[in-house]
Design a protein around this motif. Structure first.
Motif, short mmCIF file in Angstrom:
data_model
loop_
_atom_site.label_atom_id
_atom_site.label_comp_id
_atom_site.label_asym_id
_atom_site.label_seq_id
_atom_site.Cartn_x
_atom_site.Cartn_y
_atom_site.Cartn_z
N UNK A 42 0.85 -1.19 0.00
CA UNK A 42 0.00 0.00 0.00
C UNK A 42 0.89 1.24 0.00
N UNK A 43 0.80 2.05 -1.03
CA UNK A 43 1.53 3.32 -1.11
C UNK A 43 3.03 3.13 -0.89
N UNK A 44 3.60 2.22 -1.63
CA UNK A 44 5.03 1.92 -1.48
C UNK A 44 5.92 3.13 -1.72
N UNK A 45 5.42 4.11 -2.50
CA UNK A 45 6.21 5.32 -2.76
C UNK A 45 6.27 6.24 -1.54
N UNK A 85 19.37 14.50 8.89
CA UNK A 85 18.76 13.39 8.16
C UNK A 85 17.27 13.25 8.50
N UNK A 86 16.93 13.34 9.79
CA UNK A 86 15.52 13.24 10.19
C UNK A 86 14.69 14.33 9.53
N UNK A 87 15.18 15.55 9.54
CA UNK A 87 14.45 16.65 8.92
C UNK A 87 14.26 16.41 7.43
N UNK A 88 15.30 15.95 6.75
CA UNK A 88 15.18 15.69 5.31
C UNK A 88 14.14 14.61 5.03
N UNK A 89 14.13 13.57 5.84
CA UNK A 89 13.14 12.51 5.66
C UNK A 89 11.72 13.03 5.87
N UNK A 90 11.53 13.80 6.96
CA UNK A 90 10.20 14.34 7.26
C UNK A 90 9.72 15.26 6.14
N UNK A 91 10.57 16.17 5.71
CA UNK A 91 10.17 17.13 4.67
C UNK A 91 9.88 16.42 3.35
N UNK A 92 10.65 15.39 3.02
CA UNK A 92 10.38 14.63 1.79
C UNK A 92 9.04 13.91 1.88
N UNK A 93 8.74 13.32 3.04
CA UNK A 93 7.46 12.64 3.22
C UNK A 93 6.31 13.65 3.16
N UNK A 94 6.48 14.80 3.82
CA UNK A 94 5.44 15.84 3.77
C UNK A 94 5.19 16.30 2.33
N UNK A 95 6.24 16.45 1.56
CA UNK A 95 6.11 16.88 0.17
C UNK A 95 5.30 15.86 -0.64
N UNK A 96 5.59 14.59 -0.44
CA UNK A 96 4.83 13.55 -1.14
C UNK A 96 3.38 13.50 -0.69
#
Length: 138
Positions: A42-45, A85-96
């Motif tokens: 489910x939503x692998x991206x 790294x945590x911030x980059x992951x969060x912001x990338x997920x929020x963008x998606x």
């Protein structure tokens, strides 16, 4: 250089080891052997990894049900923390999530994990007056 990429199945071993390090008390249903195949179905991206030099240093799982977004399993290897790294992951997920039409993101933090609560507050997340209820389905 840290790259945020969609998870690839060849990264399972590294993700499993990372989660065992970061979440040693997780119950069996939260372990990589169960959670990764469920997420890939489910939503692998919305399963992202932070990679440097081909090595997985962090993960985040996100989900969107058409009403709210959720963030799960933010994990950064202890030796790689405080590098953004945590911030980059969060912001990338929020963008998606935003690209899917998501306007609000929720997450849960164990009340004993003060370090995580401070991180999320720095990221702009706030405690809401809610009662979290759950049930593990037998």
């Amino acid at each position: 250089m840290i790259e945020i990429l969609a998870y690839r199945e060849a990264q399972f071993g590294e993700v499993d080891a990372l989660w065992r390090t970061v979440f040693p008390e997780d119950p069996p249903h939260n372990r990589a052997a169960v959670a990764v195949p469920q997420k890939l179905a489910v939503q692998r991206d919305l399963f992202l990894v932070a990679v440097e030099g081909g090595r997985v240093l962090g993960t985040i799982l996100a989900g969107y049900d058409g009403h709210r977004g959720w963030l799960y399993k933010l994990a950064v290897h202890p030796n790689a923390r405080r590098c953004g790294i945590g911030e980059k992951l969060v912001r990338a997920a929020e963008k998606r999530l935003a690209a899917l039409g998501c306007a609000k993101v929720n997450l849960q933090v164990r009340d004993t994990n003060r370090e995580a609560a401070r991180f999320w507050a720095r990221m702009g997340y706030a405690v809401e007056a809610r009662v979290c209820m759950s049930r593990t389905i037998p």
